[in-house]
Motif scaffolding. Sequence first.
Motif, PDB file in Angstrom:
ATOM      1  N   ALA A  80       0.836  -1.282   0.061  1.00  0.00           N
ATOM      2  CA  ALA A  80       0.028  -0.145  -0.062  1.00  0.00           C
ATOM      3  C   ALA A  80       0.986   1.638   0.258  1.00  0.00           C
ATOM      4  CB  ALA A  80      -0.934  -0.201   1.420  1.00  0.00           C
ATOM      5  N   LEU A  81       1.513   1.738   1.007  1.00  0.00           N
ATOM      6  CA  LEU A  81       2.995   2.267   0.499  1.00  0.00           C
ATOM      7  C   LEU A  81       3.246   2.885  -0.847  1.00  0.00           C
ATOM      8  CD1 LEU A  81       4.682   2.031   4.646  1.00  0.00           C
ATOM      9  CD2 LEU A  81       3.258   4.096   3.762  1.00  0.00           C
ATOM     10  N   LEU A  82       3.844   1.970  -1.220  1.00  0.00           N
ATOM     11  CA  LEU A  82       4.869   1.901  -2.704  1.00  0.00           C
ATOM     12  C   LEU A  82       3.369   2.465  -3.860  1.00  0.00           C
ATOM     13  CD1 LEU A  82       6.343  -1.704  -2.959  1.00  0.00           C
ATOM     14  CD2 LEU A  82       7.597   0.310  -2.081  1.00  0.00           C
ATOM     15  N   VAL A  83       2.443   1.933  -3.463  1.00  0.00           N
ATOM     16  CA  VAL A  83       1.208   2.421  -4.678  1.00  0.00           C
ATOM     17  C   VAL A  83       1.501   3.965  -3.953  1.00  0.00           C
ATOM     18  CG1 VAL A  83      -1.144   2.364  -4.981  1.00  0.00           C
ATOM     19  CG2 VAL A  83       0.486   0.161  -4.848  1.00  0.00           C
ATOM     20  N   GLN A  84       0.779   4.726  -3.245  1.00  0.00           N
ATOM     21  CA  GLN A  84       0.419   5.357  -2.183  1.00  0.00           C
ATOM     22  C   GLN A  84       1.550   6.701  -2.320  1.00  0.00           C
ATOM     23  OE1 GLN A  84      -0.524   5.083   2.205  1.00  0.00           O
ATOM     24  NE2 GLN A  84      -2.300   4.118   1.564  1.00  0.00           N
ATOM     25  N   ASP A  85       2.668   6.480  -2.464  1.00  0.00           N
ATOM     26  CA  ASP A  85       4.294   6.395  -2.860  1.00  0.00           C
ATOM     27  C   ASP A  85       4.028   6.760  -3.912  1.00  0.00           C
ATOM     28  OD1 ASP A  85       4.311   7.489  -0.132  1.00  0.00           O
ATOM     29  OD2 ASP A  85       5.658   6.110   0.095  1.00  0.00           O
ATOM     30  N   ALA A  86       3.566   6.563  -4.824  1.00  0.00           N
ATOM     31  CA  ALA A  86       3.827   6.514  -6.285  1.00  0.00           C
ATOM     32  C   ALA A  86       4.852   5.591  -6.394  1.00  0.00           C
ATOM     33  CB  ALA A  86       4.003   7.366  -6.603  1.00  0.00           C
ATOM     34  N   VAL A  87       5.197   4.955  -6.258  1.00  0.00           N
ATOM     35  CA  VAL A  87       6.348   4.055  -6.694  1.00  0.00           C
ATOM     36  C   VAL A  87       6.031   2.771  -8.025  1.00  0.00           C
ATOM     37  CG1 VAL A  87       8.462   2.221  -5.582  1.00  0.00           C
ATOM     38  CG2 VAL A  87       7.913   3.869  -4.237  1.00  0.00           C
ATOM     39  N   LEU A 121      -6.449 -11.694  -4.617  1.00  0.00           N
ATOM     40  CA  LEU A 121      -6.397 -10.348  -5.262  1.00  0.00           C
ATOM     41  C   LEU A 121      -7.251 -10.749  -6.376  1.00  0.00           C
ATOM     42  CD1 LEU A 121      -5.993  -7.163  -5.049  1.00  0.00           C
ATOM     43  CD2 LEU A 121      -3.607  -8.103  -6.712  1.00  0.00           C
ATOM     44  N   GLU A 122      -8.263 -10.261  -6.849  1.00  0.00           N
ATOM     45  CA  GLU A 122      -9.223 -10.159  -8.190  1.00  0.00           C
ATOM     46  C   GLU A 122      -9.855  -9.015  -8.727  1.00  0.00           C
ATOM     47  OE1 GLU A 122     -12.075 -13.342  -7.470  1.00  0.00           O
ATOM     48  OE2 GLU A 122     -10.880 -14.783  -6.791  1.00  0.00           O
ATOM     49  N   GLN A 123      -9.286  -8.222 -10.086  1.00  0.00           N
ATOM     50  CA  GLN A 123      -9.750  -7.035  -9.910  1.00  0.00           C
ATOM     51  C   GLN A 123     -10.027  -5.955  -9.397  1.00  0.00           C
ATOM     52  OE1 GLN A 123     -14.232  -7.539 -11.430  1.00  0.00           O
ATOM     53  NE2 GLN A 123     -13.395  -9.141 -13.165  1.00  0.00           N
ATOM     54  N   GLY A 124      -7.938  -5.734  -8.677  1.00  0.00           N
ATOM     55  CA  GLY A 124      -8.296  -5.074  -7.916  1.00  0.00           C
ATOM     56  C   GLY A 124      -8.898  -5.380  -6.242  1.00  0.00           C
ATOM     57  N   LYS A 125      -9.340  -6.182  -6.191  1.00  0.00           N
ATOM     58  CA  LYS A 125      -9.890  -6.270  -4.282  1.00  0.00           C
ATOM     59  C   LYS A 125      -9.734  -7.695  -4.520  1.00  0.00           C
ATOM     60  CE  LYS A 125     -14.010  -6.698  -6.524  1.00  0.00           C
ATOM     61  NZ  LYS A 125     -15.100  -6.448  -6.741  1.00  0.00           N
ATOM     62  N   LEU A 126      -9.374  -7.666  -2.504  1.00  0.00           N
ATOM     63  CA  LEU A 126      -9.072  -8.981  -1.705  1.00  0.00           C
ATOM     64  C   LEU A 126      -9.694  -9.833  -1.880  1.00  0.00           C
ATOM     65  CD1 LEU A 126      -6.902  -7.423   1.156  1.00  0.00           C
ATOM     66  CD2 LEU A 126      -6.171  -8.639  -1.179  1.00  0.00           C
ATOM     67  N   CYS A 127      -9.906 -10.659  -1.910  1.00  0.00           N
ATOM     68  CA  CYS A 127     -11.135 -11.198  -1.736  1.00  0.00           C
ATOM     69  C   CYS A 127     -10.797 -12.734  -0.567  1.00  0.00           C
ATOM     70  CB  CYS A 127     -11.430 -11.306  -2.519  1.00  0.00           C
ATOM     71  SG  CYS A 127     -11.969 -10.655  -4.201  1.00  0.00           S
ATOM     72  N   THR A 132     -15.296  -9.160   0.300  1.00  0.00           N
ATOM     73  CA  THR A 132     -14.606  -8.733  -0.547  1.00  0.00           C
ATOM     74  C   THR A 132     -13.506  -7.250  -0.011  1.00  0.00           C
ATOM     75  OG1 THR A 132     -16.097  -7.159  -1.669  1.00  0.00           O
ATOM     76  CG2 THR A 132     -15.026  -9.324  -2.368  1.00  0.00           C
ATOM     77  N   LEU A 133     -12.564  -6.398   0.202  1.00  0.00           N
ATOM     78  CA  LEU A 133     -12.209  -5.214   0.411  1.00  0.00           C
ATOM     79  C   LEU A 133     -11.963  -4.766  -0.764  1.00  0.00           C
ATOM     80  CD1 LEU A 133     -10.994  -3.132   2.400  1.00  0.00           C
ATOM     81  CD2 LEU A 133      -8.822  -4.428   2.466  1.00  0.00           C
ATOM     82  N   LYS A 138      -5.647   1.626  -1.532  1.00  0.00           N
ATOM     83  CA  LYS A 138      -5.317   3.178  -1.210  1.00  0.00           C
ATOM     84  C   LYS A 138      -6.590   3.425  -0.016  1.00  0.00           C
ATOM     85  CE  LYS A 138      -5.464   4.529  -5.698  1.00  0.00           C
ATOM     86  NZ  LYS A 138      -5.840   5.267  -7.494  1.00  0.00           N
ATOM     87  N   VAL A 139      -7.363   2.841   0.454  1.00  0.00           N
ATOM     88  CA  VAL A 139      -7.894   3.078   2.136  1.00  0.00           C
ATOM     89  C   VAL A 139      -7.076   2.509   3.169  1.00  0.00           C
ATOM     90  CG1 VAL A 139     -10.369   1.029   1.027  1.00  0.00           C
ATOM     91  CG2 VAL A 139      -7.604   0.291   2.156  1.00  0.00           C
ATOM     92  N   GLY A 140      -7.761   3.455   3.977  1.00  0.00           N
ATOM     93  CA  GLY A 140      -6.971   3.960   5.261  1.00  0.00           C
ATOM     94  C   GLY A 140      -6.702   2.456   6.172  1.00  0.00           C
ATOM     95  N   GLY A 141      -5.277   3.073   7.063  1.00  0.00           N
ATOM     96  CA  GLY A 141      -5.044   1.714   7.754  1.00  0.00           C
ATOM     97  C   GLY A 141      -5.832   1.166   8.430  1.00  0.00           C
ATOM     98  N   ALA A 142      -6.322   1.604   9.090  1.00  0.00           N
ATOM     99  CA  ALA A 142      -7.576   1.581  10.028  1.00  0.00           C
ATOM    100  C   ALA A 142      -8.743   0.155   8.897  1.00  0.00           C
ATOM    101  CB  ALA A 142      -8.105   2.154  11.206  1.00  0.00           C
TER     102      ALA A 142
END
Length: 230
Positions: A80-87, A121-127, A132-133, A138-142
């Motif tokens: 998530a940090l890699l995505v949020q920091d645009a790495v 991981l299916e279509q960008g969602k955790l299942c 699903t999430l 991108k969602v908050g850590g909590a």
Amino acid sequence: LPTKDAGHLAAASALSAGAYGSVCTVMTAALVDLLRRWTRFACWKGGAGADFGLLVWTGTVPQRADPLLHLVQRSVRIVALLVQDAVLTLPEVDILWRCSGDSNNPIAAARQMLKLIGVTLEQGKLCRKGHTLEEPWKVGGAVRNSWLVEATRAHDMDDVGRRRKKLDPAAIEFSQLTARLSSLRMKKDKVAALRGVWAGDAIEGPRAAKWRGEASCQCGEPETLEHRWW
């Protein structure tokens, strides 16, 4: 060590395992199981039959001391940090998720940890079995951690149900166990016995005799350290 200090030590071990082990290394199921065994050894002084998953989710062992839960949350947080920091972009994460193979990198590490608890991981969602999430990177850590806690608990309860046919984990109201235990106002030995039942533990005669100070050798002599040595 006192139980409280042992729990802190186990929590520190879990934290170090998550910080250094899961960031760029694929953790095998055998290694994670070994980490959990050592944590049980540090936190639980009952019999060897106690199920670690039940110890965690009945509140006997704190969740922060569970290596599996910490590894899952830590490895997913790194991605998530890699995505949020645009790495990495989301399409790049999807490609690496499918193509990492046995490589040691953060994407492969997160995929392996989620696989251990039955999450894909299916279509960008955790299942996991219909749950699903959305947008996990991108969602908050909590929110993410809460979902992963429930997924890990569901995995442990499925595992318990396979190994203990007479137990129905779905019927256990885990969120209310600790509150009910506090309301009973029992002595510490009674509380320990009840927690042992919750974890599916069984205390054998020789161990119980030692707790009562009645331990003796098979020859009938008191089991002192000197006698045991001879």
